[in-house]
Design a protein around this motif. Structure first.
Motif, PDB file in Angstrom:
ATOM      1  N   GLU A   1       0.766  -1.147   0.151  1.00  0.00           N
ATOM      2  CA  GLU A   1      -0.006   0.042  -0.095  1.00  0.00           C
ATOM      3  C   GLU A   1       0.796   1.320  -0.127  1.00  0.00           C
ATOM      4  OE1 GLU A   1      -2.580   0.034   3.223  1.00  0.00           O
ATOM      5  OE2 GLU A   1      -3.778  -1.633   2.756  1.00  0.00           O
ATOM      6  N   PRO A   2       0.508   2.332  -0.547  1.00  0.00           N
ATOM      7  CA  PRO A   2       1.349   3.568  -0.508  1.00  0.00           C
ATOM      8  C   PRO A   2       0.954   4.356   0.831  1.00  0.00           C
ATOM      9  CG  PRO A   2      -0.736   3.808  -2.108  1.00  0.00           C
ATOM     10  CD  PRO A   2      -0.700   2.367  -1.616  1.00  0.00           C
ATOM     11  N   SER A   3       1.230   3.770   1.774  1.00  0.00           N
ATOM     12  CA  SER A   3       1.277   4.304   3.078  1.00  0.00           C
ATOM     13  C   SER A   3       2.059   5.650   3.250  1.00  0.00           C
ATOM     14  CB  SER A   3       1.675   3.319   4.132  1.00  0.00           C
ATOM     15  OG  SER A   3       2.878   3.000   4.157  1.00  0.00           O
ATOM     16  N   VAL A   4       1.437   6.339   4.188  1.00  0.00           N
ATOM     17  CA  VAL A   4       2.284   7.767   4.412  1.00  0.00           C
ATOM     18  C   VAL A   4       3.697   7.347   4.942  1.00  0.00           C
ATOM     19  CG1 VAL A   4       2.404   9.560   6.084  1.00  0.00           C
ATOM     20  CG2 VAL A   4       0.060   8.750   5.170  1.00  0.00           C
ATOM     21  N   GLN A   5       3.972   6.296   5.823  1.00  0.00           N
ATOM     22  CA  GLN A   5       5.304   5.963   6.093  1.00  0.00           C
ATOM     23  C   GLN A   5       6.129   5.752   4.903  1.00  0.00           C
ATOM     24  OE1 GLN A   5       6.467   5.918   9.261  1.00  0.00           O
ATOM     25  NE2 GLN A   5       8.422   5.091   8.428  1.00  0.00           N
ATOM     26  N   LEU A   6       5.486   4.737   3.814  1.00  0.00           N
ATOM     27  CA  LEU A   6       6.380   4.287   2.816  1.00  0.00           C
ATOM     28  C   LEU A   6       6.370   5.413   1.750  1.00  0.00           C
ATOM     29  CD1 LEU A   6       7.603   2.235   1.131  1.00  0.00           C
ATOM     30  CD2 LEU A   6       5.323   1.487   0.374  1.00  0.00           C
ATOM     31  N   VAL A   7       5.648   6.198   1.456  1.00  0.00           N
ATOM     32  CA  VAL A   7       6.029   7.276   0.539  1.00  0.00           C
ATOM     33  C   VAL A   7       6.775   8.294   1.085  1.00  0.00           C
ATOM     34  CG1 VAL A   7       3.752   6.909  -1.010  1.00  0.00           C
ATOM     35  CG2 VAL A   7       3.628   8.508   1.004  1.00  0.00           C
ATOM     36  N   LEU A   8       6.725   8.826   2.225  1.00  0.00           N
ATOM     37  CA  LEU A   8       7.566   9.642   2.996  1.00  0.00           C
ATOM     38  C   LEU A   8       8.955   8.993   2.927  1.00  0.00           C
ATOM     39  CD1 LEU A   8       5.171  11.503   5.448  1.00  0.00           C
ATOM     40  CD2 LEU A   8       5.911  12.240   3.338  1.00  0.00           C
ATOM     41  N   GLN A   9       9.407   7.937   3.122  1.00  0.00           N
ATOM     42  CA  GLN A   9      10.562   7.542   3.214  1.00  0.00           C
ATOM     43  C   GLN A   9      11.261   7.658   1.505  1.00  0.00           C
ATOM     44  OE1 GLN A   9      10.403   3.339   4.061  1.00  0.00           O
ATOM     45  NE2 GLN A   9      11.415   2.685   1.951  1.00  0.00           N
ATOM     46  N   MET A  10      10.508   7.845   0.716  1.00  0.00           N
ATOM     47  CA  MET A  10      11.158   8.213  -0.540  1.00  0.00           C
ATOM     48  C   MET A  10      11.327   9.849  -0.785  1.00  0.00           C
ATOM     49  SD  MET A  10       8.482   6.124  -2.895  1.00  0.00           S
ATOM     50  CE  MET A  10       7.944   4.126  -2.669  1.00  0.00           C
ATOM     51  N   ASP A  11      12.722   9.930  -1.317  1.00  0.00           N
ATOM     52  CA  ASP A  11      12.927  11.433  -1.886  1.00  0.00           C
ATOM     53  C   ASP A  11      12.497  11.738  -3.095  1.00  0.00           C
ATOM     54  OD1 ASP A  11      14.543  10.029  -3.735  1.00  0.00           O
ATOM     55  OD2 ASP A  11      16.454  10.424  -2.588  1.00  0.00           O
ATOM     56  N   GLN A  12      12.364  12.757  -3.785  1.00  0.00           N
ATOM     57  CA  GLN A  12      11.978  13.066  -4.786  1.00  0.00           C
ATOM     58  C   GLN A  12      12.605  12.537  -6.097  1.00  0.00           C
ATOM     59  OE1 GLN A  12       9.302  15.487  -5.639  1.00  0.00           O
ATOM     60  NE2 GLN A  12       8.967  14.921  -3.328  1.00  0.00           N
ATOM     61  N   VAL A  13      13.704  12.108  -6.132  1.00  0.00           N
ATOM     62  CA  VAL A  13      14.382  11.303  -7.287  1.00  0.00           C
ATOM     63  C   VAL A  13      13.469  10.074  -7.421  1.00  0.00           C
ATOM     64  CG1 VAL A  13      16.188  10.245  -8.301  1.00  0.00           C
ATOM     65  CG2 VAL A  13      16.646  12.426  -7.150  1.00  0.00           C
ATOM     66  N   MET A  14      13.123   9.397  -6.200  1.00  0.00           N
ATOM     67  CA  MET A  14      12.502   8.155  -6.179  1.00  0.00           C
ATOM     68  C   MET A  14      11.331   8.302  -6.483  1.00  0.00           C
ATOM     69  SD  MET A  14      12.428   5.060  -3.328  1.00  0.00           S
ATOM     70  CE  MET A  14      14.245   4.832  -3.413  1.00  0.00           C
ATOM     71  N   ILE A  15      10.591   9.435  -5.984  1.00  0.00           N
ATOM     72  CA  ILE A  15       8.975   9.518  -6.573  1.00  0.00           C
ATOM     73  C   ILE A  15       9.040   9.832  -7.915  1.00  0.00           C
ATOM     74  CG2 ILE A  15       7.170  11.512  -6.265  1.00  0.00           C
ATOM     75  CD1 ILE A  15       7.409   9.799  -3.643  1.00  0.00           C
ATOM     76  N   ARG A  16       9.716  10.687  -8.389  1.00  0.00           N
ATOM     77  CA  ARG A  16       9.440  10.858  -9.922  1.00  0.00           C
ATOM     78  C   ARG A  16       9.859   9.438 -10.835  1.00  0.00           C
ATOM     79  NH1 ARG A  16      10.894  16.754 -10.526  1.00  0.00           N
ATOM     80  NH2 ARG A  16      10.766  17.555  -8.398  1.00  0.00           N
ATOM     81  N   ARG A  17      11.003   8.753 -10.323  1.00  0.00           N
ATOM     82  CA  ARG A  17      10.982   7.656 -10.933  1.00  0.00           C
ATOM     83  C   ARG A  17      10.086   6.469 -10.938  1.00  0.00           C
ATOM     84  NH1 ARG A  17      15.864   5.355 -13.147  1.00  0.00           N
ATOM     85  NH2 ARG A  17      16.519   7.461 -13.257  1.00  0.00           N
ATOM     86  N   VAL A  18       9.679   6.208  -9.786  1.00  0.00           N
ATOM     87  CA  VAL A  18       8.193   5.238  -9.609  1.00  0.00           C
ATOM     88  C   VAL A  18       7.283   5.682 -10.249  1.00  0.00           C
ATOM     89  CG1 VAL A  18       6.843   4.118  -7.986  1.00  0.00           C
ATOM     90  CG2 VAL A  18       9.466   4.491  -7.393  1.00  0.00           C
ATOM     91  N   LEU A  19       6.930   7.089 -10.299  1.00  0.00           N
ATOM     92  CA  LEU A  19       5.868   7.500 -10.981  1.00  0.00           C
ATOM     93  C   LEU A  19       6.020   7.534 -12.649  1.00  0.00           C
ATOM     94  CD1 LEU A  19       3.345   9.064 -11.323  1.00  0.00           C
ATOM     95  CD2 LEU A  19       4.519  11.239 -11.109  1.00  0.00           C
ATOM     96  N   SER A  20       7.192   7.406 -13.032  1.00  0.00           N
ATOM     97  CA  SER A  20       7.643   7.075 -14.408  1.00  0.00           C
ATOM     98  C   SER A  20       7.597   5.700 -15.043  1.00  0.00           C
ATOM     99  CB  SER A  20       9.175   7.648 -14.688  1.00  0.00           C
ATOM    100  OG  SER A  20       9.566   7.332 -16.034  1.00  0.00           O
ATOM    101  N   HIS A  21       7.745   4.937 -13.882  1.00  0.00           N
ATOM    102  CA  HIS A  21       7.678   3.472 -13.864  1.00  0.00           C
ATOM    103  C   HIS A  21       6.018   3.063 -14.409  1.00  0.00           C
ATOM    104  CE1 HIS A  21      11.966   2.995 -13.444  1.00  0.00           C
ATOM    105  NE2 HIS A  21      11.985   2.806 -12.221  1.00  0.00           N
ATOM    106  N   LEU A  22       5.411   3.510 -13.208  1.00  0.00           N
ATOM    107  CA  LEU A  22       3.903   3.107 -13.587  1.00  0.00           C
ATOM    108  C   LEU A  22       3.142   3.647 -14.634  1.00  0.00           C
ATOM    109  CD1 LEU A  22       2.806   3.490  -9.644  1.00  0.00           C
ATOM    110  CD2 LEU A  22       3.519   1.378 -10.859  1.00  0.00           C
ATOM    111  N   SER A  23       3.707   4.878 -14.988  1.00  0.00           N
ATOM    112  CA  SER A  23       3.131   5.595 -16.110  1.00  0.00           C
ATOM    113  C   SER A  23       3.467   4.811 -17.426  1.00  0.00           C
ATOM    114  CB  SER A  23       3.732   7.112 -16.171  1.00  0.00           C
ATOM    115  OG  SER A  23       3.114   7.937 -15.140  1.00  0.00           O
ATOM    116  N   TYR A  24       4.738   4.225 -17.412  1.00  0.00           N
ATOM    117  CA  TYR A  24       5.214   3.461 -18.601  1.00  0.00           C
ATOM    118  C   TYR A  24       4.105   2.544 -18.671  1.00  0.00           C
ATOM    119  CZ  TYR A  24       7.957  -0.075 -21.060  1.00  0.00           C
ATOM    120  OH  TYR A  24       8.227  -1.113 -21.824  1.00  0.00           O
ATOM    121  N   TYR A  25       3.506   1.631 -17.543  1.00  0.00           N
ATOM    122  CA  TYR A  25       2.748   0.438 -17.952  1.00  0.00           C
ATOM    123  C   TYR A  25       1.327   1.079 -18.226  1.00  0.00           C
ATOM    124  CZ  TYR A  25       6.324  -2.668 -15.907  1.00  0.00           C
ATOM    125  OH  TYR A  25       7.596  -3.316 -15.842  1.00  0.00           O
TER     126      TYR A  25
END
Length: 228
Positions: free
Chosen positions: A158-182
């Protein structure tokens, strides 16, 4: 030479037809202008009024207010140390591991369930032999089968608050790019887990945006308007 001249004249005529009256493109912008006014960048309009909310204005205002409230809440939690380095952090795939992030977010069943998808039928048995070491551990088992896979919930994380807040902006953008790709590859963004991840990642996205990030967002927007 005559053919080249004719082709150049045709291209100039096409650009003039698409160019707004009184607008003169600066050097190097003609190609960009041609792309921007082409159908390739057009968003899909709603086929009928039934594809829109009954009260569009109210729906837009409520949607934006809810999204803004979520962003403020996440920012408040981040300032209070949620997801910080001193907290228990969830093991995650490597940044460039697109298929790994796909499984991490939506779960193995959904990630492997699409016929003709990125994954082969036998990947489930052999993928641990192709994975890189997870989270810097030296243990041989962890290298073959990274921690994030060992603790993977059946339906993904789950995209919990704890999990998404451990991600920095580089990771946020990369994961968003991965999911958008699919999504652009034909996977539905409307499943509960995938839509939750997309929405939460967008809520964590901060300015300024790089042009590559803007392209990812625009591509996702085009797919969503098409699905609507």
């Amino acid at each position: 030479q005559q053919q080249q001249q004719q082709q150049q004249q045709q291209q100039q005529q096409q650009q003039q037809q698409h160019t707004p009256k009184g607008h003169v493109p600066i050097d190097g912008s003609a190609a960009s202008l041609s792309y921007l006014v082409s159908r390739r960048t057009a968003l899909f309009e709603p086929p009928t009024a039934q594809h829109l909310p009954f009260n569009t204005t109210s729906w837009v205002e409520t949607t934006l207010a809810n999204f803004s409230e979520l962003r403020d809440y996440l920012d408040s939690c981040r300032r209070n140390g949620v997801g910080g380095k001193e907290t228990n952090r969830t093991p995650v795939p490597r940044l460039k591991d697109r298929p790994g992030w796909h499984v991490f977010c939506v779960g193995r069943d959904e990630a492997y369930g699409n016929v003709g998808s990125y994954f082969d039928d036998d990947d489930d048995d052999d993928d641990h032999n192709n994975m890189n070491a997870g989270d810097g551990h030296d243990d041989d088992d962890d290298k073959k089968f990274p921690l994030w896979k060992q603790k993977l919930p059946e339906s993904g994380n789950e995209p919990s608050v704890q999990l998404v807040l451990q991600m920095d902006q580089v990771m946020i953008r990369r994961v968003l790019s991965h999911l958008s790709y699919y999504v652009e590859d034909g996977w539905s963004p409307c499943t509960p887990r995938r839509s939750a991840w997309l929405y939460t990642l967008l809520a964590r996205l901060e300015r300024p945006l790089h042009r590559d990030d803007a392209a990812v967002l625009y591509g996702l927007l085009k797919e969503l308007t098409n699905i609507r």
